[in-house]
Scaffold this active site. Structure first.
Site, PDB file in Angstrom:
ATOM      1  N   ASP A  46      -5.187   1.406  -0.466  1.00 62.38           N
ATOM      2  CA  ASP A  46      -6.419   0.681  -0.153  1.00 62.38           C
ATOM      3  C   ASP A  46      -6.143  -0.418   0.878  1.00 62.38           C
ATOM      4  O   ASP A  46      -7.070  -1.103   1.333  1.00 62.38           O
ATOM      5  CB  ASP A  46      -7.126   0.156  -1.413  1.00 62.38           C
ATOM      6  CG  ASP A  46      -6.303  -0.828  -2.222  1.00 62.38           C
ATOM      7  OD1 ASP A  46      -5.163  -1.130  -1.807  1.00 62.38           O
ATOM      8  OD2 ASP A  46      -6.796  -1.298  -3.261  1.00 62.38           O
ATOM      9  N   SER A  47      -4.876  -0.551   1.297  1.00 62.10           N
ATOM     10  CA  SER A  47      -4.545  -1.406   2.446  1.00 62.10           C
ATOM     11  C   SER A  47      -5.290  -0.936   3.686  1.00 62.10           C
ATOM     12  O   SER A  47      -5.372  -1.662   4.675  1.00 62.10           O
ATOM     13  CB  SER A  47      -3.031  -1.387   2.705  1.00 62.10           C
ATOM     14  OG  SER A  47      -2.553  -0.060   2.758  1.00 62.10           O
ATOM     15  N   ASP A  85      -4.700   5.773  -3.679  1.00 60.77           N
ATOM     16  CA  ASP A  85      -4.976   4.530  -4.395  1.00 60.77           C
ATOM     17  C   ASP A  85      -6.333   4.585  -5.074  1.00 60.77           C
ATOM     18  O   ASP A  85      -7.294   5.117  -4.512  1.00 60.77           O
ATOM     19  CB  ASP A  85      -5.015   3.379  -3.384  1.00 60.77           C
ATOM     20  CG  ASP A  85      -4.104   2.238  -3.769  1.00 60.77           C
ATOM     21  OD1 ASP A  85      -3.641   2.203  -4.920  1.00 60.77           O
ATOM     22  OD2 ASP A  85      -3.849   1.380  -2.900  1.00 60.77           O
ATOM     23  N   LYS A 115      -2.610   6.038  -7.746  1.00 65.37           N
ATOM     24  CA  LYS A 115      -1.965   4.759  -8.065  1.00 65.37           C
ATOM     25  C   LYS A 115      -3.042   3.776  -8.501  1.00 65.37           C
ATOM     26  O   LYS A 115      -4.123   3.756  -7.907  1.00 65.37           O
ATOM     27  CB  LYS A 115      -1.237   4.195  -6.844  1.00 65.37           C
ATOM     28  CG  LYS A 115      -0.688   2.776  -7.070  1.00 65.37           C
ATOM     29  CD  LYS A 115       0.179   2.308  -5.946  1.00 65.37           C
ATOM     30  CE  LYS A 115      -0.561   1.685  -4.795  1.00 65.37           C
ATOM     31  NZ  LYS A 115      -1.414   0.519  -5.156  1.00 65.37           N
ATOM     32  N   GLU A 117      -3.625  -0.454  -9.970  1.00 60.09           N
ATOM     33  CA  GLU A 117      -3.039  -1.773 -10.195  1.00 60.09           C
ATOM     34  C   GLU A 117      -3.258  -2.232 -11.634  1.00 60.09           C
ATOM     35  O   GLU A 117      -4.352  -2.052 -12.179  1.00 60.09           O
ATOM     36  CB  GLU A 117      -3.670  -2.804  -9.234  1.00 60.09           C
ATOM     37  CG  GLU A 117      -3.380  -2.508  -7.776  1.00 60.09           C
ATOM     38  CD  GLU A 117      -3.954  -3.561  -6.826  1.00 60.09           C
ATOM     39  OE1 GLU A 117      -4.439  -4.613  -7.300  1.00 60.09           O
ATOM     40  OE2 GLU A 117      -3.908  -3.311  -5.609  1.00 60.09           O
ATOM     41  N   GLU A 184       5.367  -5.250  -6.515  1.00 61.17           N
ATOM     42  CA  GLU A 184       5.008  -5.949  -5.276  1.00 61.17           C
ATOM     43  C   GLU A 184       5.127  -7.458  -5.427  1.00 61.17           C
ATOM     44  O   GLU A 184       4.649  -8.042  -6.413  1.00 61.17           O
ATOM     45  CB  GLU A 184       3.567  -5.587  -4.864  1.00 61.17           C
ATOM     46  CG  GLU A 184       3.128  -6.343  -3.604  1.00 61.17           C
ATOM     47  CD  GLU A 184       1.902  -5.760  -2.905  1.00 61.17           C
ATOM     48  OE1 GLU A 184       1.371  -4.726  -3.367  1.00 61.17           O
ATOM     49  OE2 GLU A 184       1.495  -6.354  -1.894  1.00 61.17           O
TER      50      GLU A 184
END
Ligand code: KIV
Length: 267
Positions: A46-47, A85, A115, A117, A184
Site C-alpha cells: 500500500d506504499s 497488501d 500481508k 498490519e 518495520e
C-alpha cells in the site's frame, strides 16, 4: 528460471539459512525487471499510495487499487511470490470483512498471499485467512496504517514495555499461522531477538541486519522517489537523475530537429 517461489518455499529458506530478498512492485514493467533479476518475493504494497498516487500516507489506498496493481504485477512475474497488501479498513472491521477482501485480492487480483498490519489484535483475522487457504504475511513494529496513533513515522519498540509488546505481537502472528512477518522500524536488537525466537522468516525494513530477509520500496532504492528518504534506505541507483537527463536530451533533440533522424522515418 529456477524454482517457482511459494509461501512454503519462502518459509523453507529460513530453515536452509538462505536470505530472502524482497521488493515492492506495482506494475508489469517493474515486476518483469525485478523477477528476471531473481527477486524472491514481490509485494504489491500500500506504499503505492505514496510513490504511485502521491498521497502523504497509505491510508487512502483501497482494495480496488491493490487489485488493479496486483493484476499488472502478476502478468510481469514468472518466479517470484506475489504478496498483496490489505489496505486500511479492509481487515480492521472484523474477520468476515478480512476474509471477503483477502478473497478478492486472490480471486480478482491473482495474489498468492496477503500481508496485513498488526499482531495480537489481528490474530483472529490471520487465523481465519490461513484456514480459508490464503497464506498470510504479518507486519509489526512501525506499521504505517497507524501513523496517526504513533504521531508520525517513528521507530517503535525503543522502551522496554513497547519492545515486549512488539515481541508478543510477532509471536502471535506466528502462532496464528502466518508464513512470514515484516518487521518495520524497530531497533536492531529487538529484531534479532524476534528472528531467533520465531520459526517463520522475518523480513526487515529499518530493522537491521539480523532478519531472515529484507524488503525495500523499489522507488526508494532506485532513487525514483525523493519526497522523503528514511535513514534505513540505501540508494542503489539514481533513476530520477537518469530519467531527467534522458528527457532533457530528448527535448534538446526535438527542439533542434535532431530527432527523429533518417533511421526513424518510414518511406
Ligand atoms: O506497503 C509497503 O510497501 C510495505 C513494505 C514497505 C513492507 O508495507
Amino acid at each position: 528460471m529456477g524454482r517457482k517461489m511459494t509461501a512454503p518455499e519462502i518459509r523453507g529458506m529460513k530453515e536452509r539459512g538462505e536470505k530472502i530478498v524482497c521488493l515492492t512492485a506495482y506494475d508489469y514493467c517493474f515486476a518483469r525487471i525485478l523477477d528476471e533479476a531473481g527477486i524472491d518475493l514481490l509485494l504489491v504494497g500500500d506504499s503505492l499510495g505514496s510513490v504511485v498516487q502521491g498521497h502523504e500516507s497509505t491510508l487512502p489506498v483501497t482494495v480496488e487499487d491493490i487489485i488493479y496493481h496486483t493484476r499488472a504485477v502478476i502478468r510481469g512475474r514468472r518466479r517470484a511470490l506475489v504478496v498483496s497488501d490489505m489496505p486500511f479498513m479492509t481487515f480492521q472491521l472484523g474477520v468476515d470483512e478480512a476474509k471477503r477482501n483477502a478473497g478478492r485480492l486472490v480471486q480478482e487480483g491473482g495474489a498468492e498471499a496477503v500481508k496485513l498490519e498488526g499482531g495480537l489484535t489481528q490474530a483472529a483475522a490471520i487465523e481465519a485467512l490461513v484456514k480459508m487457504g490464503v497464506p498470510v504475511m504479518g507486519h509489526v513494529g512501525l506499521t504505517p496504517q497507524s501513523v496517526h496513533q504513533f504521531g508520525g513515522y517513528r521507530i517503535q519498540g525503543r522502551g522496554e514495555a513497547d519492545a515486549r509488546a512488539i515481541f508478543e505481537d510477532a509471536v502471535a502472528v506466528e502462532e496464528s499461522g502466518a508464513f512470514a512477518i515484516v518487521l518495520e522500524g524497530i531497533p536492531v536488537q529487538l529484531a534479532r531477538e524476534i528472528t531467533q525466537r520465531l520459526t517463520i522468516p522475518t523480513i526487515g525494513i529499518g530493522a537491521g541486519m539480523h532478519c531472515d530477509g529484507q524488503i525495500l520500496v523499489v522507488h526508494d532504492m532506485l532513487g525514483l522517489f525523493d519526497d522523503f528518504t528514511p535513514k534505513f534506505v540505501k540508494r542503489y541507483a539514481d533513476l530520477k537523475e537518469t530519467i531527467g537527463g534522458a528527457v532533457r536530451s530528448y527535448m534538446d533533440e526535438v527542439r533542434t530537429a535532431a530527432f527523429p533522424a533518417e533511421e526513424h522515418a518510414f518511406h
